[in-house]
Design a protein around this motif. Structure first.
Motif, PDB file in Angstrom:
ATOM      1  N   GLU A  51       0.786  -1.220   0.090  1.00 46.09           N
ATOM      2  CA  GLU A  51      -0.106   0.088   0.118  1.00 46.09           C
ATOM      3  C   GLU A  51       0.859   1.205  -0.057  1.00 46.09           C
ATOM      4  OE1 GLU A  51      -3.903   1.624   1.845  1.00 46.09           O
ATOM      5  OE2 GLU A  51      -2.904   0.371   3.075  1.00 46.09           O
ATOM      6  N   LEU A  52       1.871   1.077   0.707  1.00 46.03           N
ATOM      7  CA  LEU A  52       2.872   2.441   0.727  1.00 46.03           C
ATOM      8  C   LEU A  52       3.222   2.769  -0.537  1.00 46.03           C
ATOM      9  CD1 LEU A  52       4.402   4.643   2.168  1.00 46.03           C
ATOM     10  CD2 LEU A  52       6.131   2.950   2.744  1.00 46.03           C
ATOM     11  N   LEU A  53       3.641   1.633  -1.243  1.00 50.25           N
ATOM     12  CA  LEU A  53       4.232   1.874  -2.834  1.00 50.25           C
ATOM     13  C   LEU A  53       3.232   2.223  -3.657  1.00 50.25           C
ATOM     14  CD1 LEU A  53       6.129   1.090  -5.195  1.00 50.25           C
ATOM     15  CD2 LEU A  53       5.169  -1.257  -5.139  1.00 50.25           C
ATOM     16  N   LEU A  54       2.065   1.694  -3.515  1.00 48.01           N
ATOM     17  CA  LEU A  54       0.898   2.450  -4.379  1.00 48.01           C
ATOM     18  C   LEU A  54       0.663   3.617  -3.948  1.00 48.01           C
ATOM     19  CD1 LEU A  54      -1.734  -0.371  -4.124  1.00 48.01           C
ATOM     20  CD2 LEU A  54      -0.031   0.127  -6.227  1.00 48.01           C
ATOM     21  N   ASN A  55       0.771   4.071  -2.767  1.00 48.70           N
ATOM     22  CA  ASN A  55       0.448   5.406  -2.185  1.00 48.70           C
ATOM     23  C   ASN A  55       1.418   6.265  -2.634  1.00 48.70           C
ATOM     24  OD1 ASN A  55      -2.054   5.034  -1.186  1.00 48.70           O
ATOM     25  ND2 ASN A  55      -1.212   4.726   1.035  1.00 48.70           N
ATOM     26  N   GLN A  56       2.872   5.854  -2.757  1.00 49.46           N
ATOM     27  CA  GLN A  56       3.531   6.838  -3.202  1.00 49.46           C
ATOM     28  C   GLN A  56       3.583   7.121  -4.702  1.00 49.46           C
ATOM     29  OE1 GLN A  56       7.229   4.510  -1.630  1.00 49.46           O
ATOM     30  NE2 GLN A  56       7.307   6.098   0.301  1.00 49.46           N
ATOM     31  N   THR A  57       3.297   6.163  -5.578  1.00 50.86           N
ATOM     32  CA  THR A  57       3.264   6.166  -6.765  1.00 50.86           C
ATOM     33  C   THR A  57       1.992   7.088  -7.272  1.00 50.86           C
ATOM     34  OG1 THR A  57       4.150   3.931  -7.013  1.00 50.86           O
ATOM     35  CG2 THR A  57       3.015   4.902  -8.886  1.00 50.86           C
ATOM     36  N   LEU A  58       0.871   7.078  -6.519  1.00 51.14           N
ATOM     37  CA  LEU A  58      -0.473   7.391  -7.126  1.00 51.14           C
ATOM     38  C   LEU A  58      -0.911   8.797  -6.168  1.00 51.14           C
ATOM     39  CD1 LEU A  58      -2.187   4.139  -7.756  1.00 51.14           C
ATOM     40  CD2 LEU A  58      -1.268   5.691  -9.608  1.00 51.14           C
ATOM     41  N   SER A  59      -0.195   9.171  -5.350  1.00 49.51           N
ATOM     42  CA  SER A  59      -0.499  10.412  -4.445  1.00 49.51           C
ATOM     43  C   SER A  59      -1.971  10.537  -4.341  1.00 49.51           C
ATOM     44  CB  SER A  59       0.100  11.409  -5.340  1.00 49.51           C
ATOM     45  OG  SER A  59       1.647  11.074  -5.411  1.00 49.51           O
ATOM     46  N   PRO A  60      -2.624   9.547  -3.448  1.00 52.26           N
ATOM     47  CA  PRO A  60      -3.980   9.787  -3.462  1.00 52.26           C
ATOM     48  C   PRO A  60      -4.661  11.198  -2.656  1.00 52.26           C
ATOM     49  CG  PRO A  60      -3.263   8.067  -2.238  1.00 52.26           C
ATOM     50  CD  PRO A  60      -2.244   8.430  -3.143  1.00 52.26           C
ATOM     51  N   ASN A  61      -3.489  11.506  -1.591  1.00 56.12           N
ATOM     52  CA  ASN A  61      -4.030  12.740  -1.085  1.00 56.12           C
ATOM     53  C   ASN A  61      -4.351  13.918  -1.743  1.00 56.12           C
ATOM     54  OD1 ASN A  61      -3.907  11.015   1.308  1.00 56.12           O
ATOM     55  ND2 ASN A  61      -1.716  11.583   1.836  1.00 56.12           N
ATOM     56  N   ARG A  62      -3.661  13.994  -2.942  1.00 55.64           N
ATOM     57  CA  ARG A  62      -3.873  15.200  -3.910  1.00 55.64           C
ATOM     58  C   ARG A  62      -5.416  15.393  -4.238  1.00 55.64           C
ATOM     59  NH1 ARG A  62       0.857  14.971  -8.228  1.00 55.64           N
ATOM     60  NH2 ARG A  62       2.742  15.196  -6.839  1.00 55.64           N
ATOM     61  N   PHE A  63      -6.261  14.264  -3.932  1.00 54.44           N
ATOM     62  CA  PHE A  63      -7.439  14.283  -4.536  1.00 54.44           C
ATOM     63  C   PHE A  63      -8.721  14.190  -3.598  1.00 54.44           C
ATOM     64  CE2 PHE A  63      -4.461  12.406  -7.548  1.00 54.44           C
ATOM     65  CZ  PHE A  63      -4.373  13.055  -8.598  1.00 54.44           C
ATOM     66  N   LYS A  64      -9.791  14.894  -3.924  1.00 54.05           N
ATOM     67  CA  LYS A  64     -10.994  14.550  -3.108  1.00 54.05           C
ATOM     68  C   LYS A  64     -11.962  13.701  -3.824  1.00 54.05           C
ATOM     69  CE  LYS A  64     -14.611  17.390  -0.766  1.00 54.05           C
ATOM     70  NZ  LYS A  64     -15.268  18.658  -0.710  1.00 54.05           N
ATOM     71  N   ASP A  65     -11.935  12.447  -3.479  1.00 57.12           N
ATOM     72  CA  ASP A  65     -12.528  11.557  -4.339  1.00 57.12           C
ATOM     73  C   ASP A  65     -14.024  10.951  -3.796  1.00 57.12           C
ATOM     74  OD1 ASP A  65     -12.606   9.491  -6.208  1.00 57.12           O
ATOM     75  OD2 ASP A  65     -10.539   9.084  -6.044  1.00 57.12           O
ATOM     76  N   TYR A  66     -14.350  10.206  -4.309  1.00 54.99           N
ATOM     77  CA  TYR A  66     -15.872   9.735  -4.114  1.00 54.99           C
ATOM     78  C   TYR A  66     -15.713   8.249  -3.388  1.00 54.99           C
ATOM     79  CZ  TYR A  66     -16.202  12.621  -8.050  1.00 54.99           C
ATOM     80  OH  TYR A  66     -16.247  13.883  -8.916  1.00 54.99           O
ATOM     81  N   ALA A  67     -14.657   7.645  -3.246  1.00 52.57           N
ATOM     82  CA  ALA A  67     -14.590   6.690  -2.356  1.00 52.57           C
ATOM     83  C   ALA A  67     -13.163   6.484  -1.957  1.00 52.57           C
ATOM     84  CB  ALA A  67     -14.777   5.235  -3.530  1.00 52.57           C
ATOM     85  N   PRO A  68     -12.699   5.627  -0.959  1.00 57.07           N
ATOM     86  CA  PRO A  68     -11.412   5.608  -0.208  1.00 57.07           C
ATOM     87  C   PRO A  68     -10.492   4.854  -1.180  1.00 57.07           C
ATOM     88  CG  PRO A  68     -13.247   3.911   0.611  1.00 57.07           C
ATOM     89  CD  PRO A  68     -13.930   4.845  -0.331  1.00 57.07           C
TER      90      PRO A  68
END
Length: 253
Positions: free
Chosen positions: A7-24
């Motif tokens: 999960e850390l690898l995916l988060n570092q790659t995709l940077s989800p904190n940049r987005f206000k999303d519709y699902a976790p």
């Protein structure tokens, strides 16, 4: 790779904190602690879960996961069958929505832009970097005819598309946003695009295209959003040494 490391690898790659999303974004259903075999796909439907079970996957990565805003919270019926299958077989489910659309290399938009040869790319939304923009605007190497461009797009998504041709001008500047992003057509006009490509169409979209003078293509929600899951499978396999495979569950929508 441990589940937390994955999960850390995916988060570092995709940077989800940049987005206000519709699902976790991230881990949605917890499974086994060690991950070596991964299945990626567009949507965490039952057919994909069944394929992952047959593949003996430790984790599933999807663009469309679970727990969307405003959906019923109860785990019953179809939702129960899906989640219970994951839990029974100890499979982790990871979902990344807007971060997978927007990634400038691995994302859905980037994949479609690559497939049609889009150059000089920028974010579709004004004042937003391409890394954070939900959509891309760019240019073809040279203007092409309407028929030639349609053929390019249909080759890229491997299906026939709905093409609302507005006038006869050639296509050079292209705006696109995969999935259900027909509401961004006016932003494409503001960006000076000759054509706007997305996955879906609404009734009003055609009138907007005609009245604002922009060609419009609806190329399929599923078809335009296969790119990201494919790219993630290749990334996990080639860069991370995991056994990762993309499984396409056909969907005409």
């Amino acid at each position: 790779m441990l589940r937390s490391e994955f999960e850390l690898l995916l988060n570092q790659t995709l940077s989800p904190n940049r987005f206000k999303d519709y699902a976790p974004n991230g881990l949605q259903v917890e499974g086994k602690n060690e991950i070596s075999r991964v299945v990626t796909g567009v949507t965490a439907c039952q057919a994909l879960i069944d394929a992952a079970i047959e593949y003996k996957a430790d984790a599933i990565f999807v663009h469309h996961g679970y727990f969307w805003k405003n959906e019923i919270p109860q785990i019953v019926g179809m939702k129960y069958r899906r989640i219970s299958a994951l839990i029974k077989h100890d499979i982790n489910l990871y979902g990344y929505h807007l971060p997978l659309d927007a990634h400038p290399v691995l994302g859905n938009n980037a994949g479609l832009a690559d497939a049609i040869g889009l150059l000089n790319r920028a974010g579709l939304q004004s004042g937003v970097t391409i890394e954070e923009s939900i959509g891309i605007v760019g240019e073809l190497r040279e203007p092409v005819s309407i028929s030639a461009f349609r053929a390019m797009v249909e080759k890229a998504v491997e299906r026939d598309v709905l093409f609302e041709c507005v006038g006869d001008r050639k296509i050079h500047r292209v705006a696109l946003c995969t999935g259900g992003a027909q509401g961004y057509i006016e932003q494409a006009v503001d960006a000076g695009a000759d054509v706007y490509i997305t996955g879906e169409v609404s009734e009003q979209t055609i009138h907007i295209a005609r009245e604002m003078g922009i060609h419009f293509i609806a190329a399929g929600h599923h078809a335009t959003e296969r790119f990201g899951a494919k790219s993630i499978a290749a990334f996990l396999s080639e860069e991370c040494g995991l056994d990762a495979v993309f499984i396409d569950i056909d969907n005409p929508a």
